[in-house]
Design an enzyme around this catalytic site. Structure first.
Site, PDB file in Angstrom:
ATOM      1  N   TYR A   1     -16.469  16.359 -15.968  1.00 30.27           N
ATOM      2  CA  TYR A   1     -17.212  15.146 -15.824  1.00 30.27           C
ATOM      3  C   TYR A   1     -18.027  14.977 -14.657  1.00 30.27           C
ATOM      4  CZ  TYR A   1     -16.945  10.361 -14.488  1.00 30.27           C
ATOM      5  OH  TYR A   1     -17.280   9.060 -14.241  1.00 30.27           O
TER       6      TYR A   1
ATOM      7  N   LYS B   1      -8.227   6.223 -19.215  1.00 28.87           N
ATOM      8  CA  LYS B   1      -8.611   7.013 -20.658  1.00 28.87           C
ATOM      9  C   LYS B   1      -7.412   6.671 -21.650  1.00 28.87           C
ATOM     10  CE  LYS B   1     -12.569   7.408 -18.846  1.00 28.87           C
ATOM     11  NZ  LYS B   1     -12.467   8.017 -17.457  1.00 28.87           N
TER      12      LYS B   1
ATOM     13  N   ARG C   1       0.977  -1.144  -0.027  1.00 26.52           N
ATOM     14  CA  ARG C   1      -0.103   0.048  -0.005  1.00 26.52           C
ATOM     15  C   ARG C   1       0.804   1.219   0.028  1.00 26.52           C
ATOM     16  NH1 ARG C   1      -1.401   1.962   4.512  1.00 26.52           N
ATOM     17  NH2 ARG C   1      -2.162  -0.220   5.726  1.00 26.52           N
TER      18      ARG C   1
HETATM   19  C1  LIG Z   1     -12.284  13.934 -17.369  1.00 26.48           C
HETATM   20  C2  LIG Z   1     -12.527  13.175 -16.432  1.00 26.48           C
HETATM   21  N1  LIG Z   1     -11.678  13.176 -15.247  1.00 26.48           N
HETATM   22  C3  LIG Z   1     -11.837  12.227 -14.172  1.00 26.48           C
HETATM   23  C4  LIG Z   1     -12.635  11.011 -14.528  1.00 26.48           C
HETATM   24  C5  LIG Z   1     -12.930  10.057 -13.281  1.00 26.48           C
HETATM   25  O1  LIG Z   1     -11.845   8.690 -13.545  1.00 26.48           O
HETATM   26  P1  LIG Z   1     -12.435   7.099 -13.294  1.00 26.48           P
HETATM   27  O2  LIG Z   1     -13.531   7.011 -14.231  1.00 26.48           O
HETATM   28  O3  LIG Z   1     -11.051   6.743 -13.558  1.00 26.48           O
HETATM   29  O4  LIG Z   1     -12.527   7.425 -11.730  1.00 26.48           O
HETATM   30  C6  LIG Z   1     -13.409  11.026 -15.720  1.00 26.48           C
HETATM   31  C7  LIG Z   1     -14.181   9.484 -16.127  1.00 26.48           C
HETATM   32  O5  LIG Z   1     -14.814   9.373 -16.982  1.00 26.48           O
HETATM   33  C8  LIG Z   1     -13.291  11.772 -16.681  1.00 26.48           C
HETATM   34  O6  LIG Z   1     -13.833  11.764 -17.970  1.00 26.48           O
END
Ligand SMILES: Cc1ncc(COP(=O)(O)O)c(C=O)c1O
Length: 388
Positions: A112, A209, A59
């Site tokens: 998001y 992503k 961890r």
């Molecule tokens: C721009 C953006 N930031 C943060 C996140 C959150 O990431 P995660 O889904 O890996 O927790 C996403 C998820 O789609 C995103 O598109």
């Protein structure tokens, strides 16, 4: 600690060189050219406290995660990278390291949906106030600053409306106010945009992503320029425990190696998709920072290498938007983005459903594309038939 050892920048300077080599020296024992998956929780100590290479419990630190964290720091131009179980885990750790009840945060009025939910449903009940502000308007951001503002949180380009914020200008506003500028760099990736070099204090990624790039791993990252902030975040990363596991770290590191070549192809495919959509009679409006008429085009051209692989467009009605999403055959109907395969979605009913009824609600006629790296003629044919 190994995670502080960055590359010899005389030899390793170019983006792709860093992406392939930073943190990834051949294994000293076997010569393996790829860091192994250290699928282990604990480490033998040579006498109490006698740690080999600084590892005591996974961890706190794990060699595969260290390799990823060093690489992330290098490709973003930071001093410290930290890898988490998801993008939201990274965001939550940052929020609870830097803020305390009574503080205030400025967030984008387009972001998001899960980030909005984190602020609205987790941070606000904990006592951190927030204001959504159009970040393309620097004066509006300055006007929203309060004495207790600790963070200005930027997404650029934004998800899903592809708005653009001027990172250098907002860094100046944040620093004048004694606040930190955080940039969610998920849509651009470090290949297209490096916020720390423009004055930002923290970069956030959903590595799920473009960095992972193959839709096979969920992960998140924080990268910082300031060493003290890096130490505080590392403390909280261990104390809160939402770390990336070894296999997830390994998959993400494998993805980073090809980020540059993938992004070039994502961008060139997206440009051709935009060209087709702007001419299509069924499409009301195309949102893409590469378009000269986009309000953020000049800023994007200044701070990004290219304009990215994400394209949003508005149809003439919600029904038409939903129909296009359900008619594509190559573009897969699904959430997420940034993988090699093309995806299509309806943000209002899918990724941004949690923002319904809030200032971040998205238009019902909006369609979002994550343009993949398939053959462009196949992608265009698929969209044409779905729009027909
Ligand atoms: C721009 C953006 N930031 C943060 C996140 C959150 O990431 P995660 O889904 O890996 O927790 C996403 C998820 O789609 C995103 O598109």
């Amino acid at each position: 600690m190994d995670s502080l050892i960055l590359m010899d920048n005389e030899v390793h300077q170019g983006f792709e060189t860093l992406a392939i080599h930073a943190g990834q020296e051949p294994d000293p024992t076997t010569g393996a050219v790829v860091p192994p998956i250290y699928q282990v929780s604990t480490y033998k100590q040579d006498g109490i406290g006698g740690l080999r290479g600084g590892y005591e419990y996974s961890r706190s630190a794990n060699p595969t995660r260290t390799a990823l964290e060093v690489c992330l720091a290098e490709v973003e131009g930071g001093t410290r990278g930290l890898a988490f179980a998801s993008g939201l885990a990274a965001e939550d750790t940052l929020l609870r390291t830097v803020c305390k009840p009574g503080d205030h945060v400025i967030i984008p009025d387009d972001a998001y949906g899960g980030t909005y939910r984190l602020f609205a449903k987790v941070a606000e009940p904990w006592g951190v106030a927030f204001d959504p502000v159009p970040l393309g308007d620097v004066d509006a951001v300055r006007a929203a600053v309060r004495p207790e503002t600790k963070l200005i949180w930027v997404e650029t380009p934004t998800n899903p409306l592809l708005g653009v914020a001027d990172i250098a200008a907002l860094a100046a506003v944040a620093h004048d106010a004694g606040a930190l500028l955080v940039v969610d760099n998920t849509f651009a990736s470090p290949y297209l945009q490096r916020p720390l070099t423009l004055g930002a204090d923290v970069v956030v990624h959903s590595t799920t992503k473009y960095i992972g790039g193959h839709s096979d791993v969920v992960g998140g990252a924080l990268i910082v320029a300031d060493a003290d902030l890096g130490e505080r975040l590392t403390y909280h990363q261990n104390a809160m425990g939402a770390v990336a596991g070894p296999f997830d770290a390994w998959l993400t590191l494998r993805g980073i190696k090809t980020l540059g070549v993938r992004m070039d192809r994502h961008c060139s495919n997206a440009e051709k998709v935009v060209e087709m959509l702007t001419r299509h009679p069924a499409v009301r409006e195309v949102l893409y920072p590469g378009l000269p008429e986009h309000p953020g085009h000049e800023v994007a051209a200044k701070q990004m290498r290219k304009f990215g692989g994400m394209v949003s467009f508005r149809m003439k009605s919600e029904e038409a938007a939903v129909a296009v999403c359900e008619r594509t055959r190559l573009f897969i109907l699904g959430e997420s983005l940034g993988g090699v395969e093309s995806l299509i979605e309806h943000p209002g009913r899918m990724t941004h459903a949690s923002a319904a009824g809030s200032p971040l609600e998205v238009p019902a006629d909006l369609v979002r594309l994550s343009v993949g790296i398939e053959d462009i003629d196949d992608l265009l044919r698929d969209l044409e038939q779905a729009l027909a």
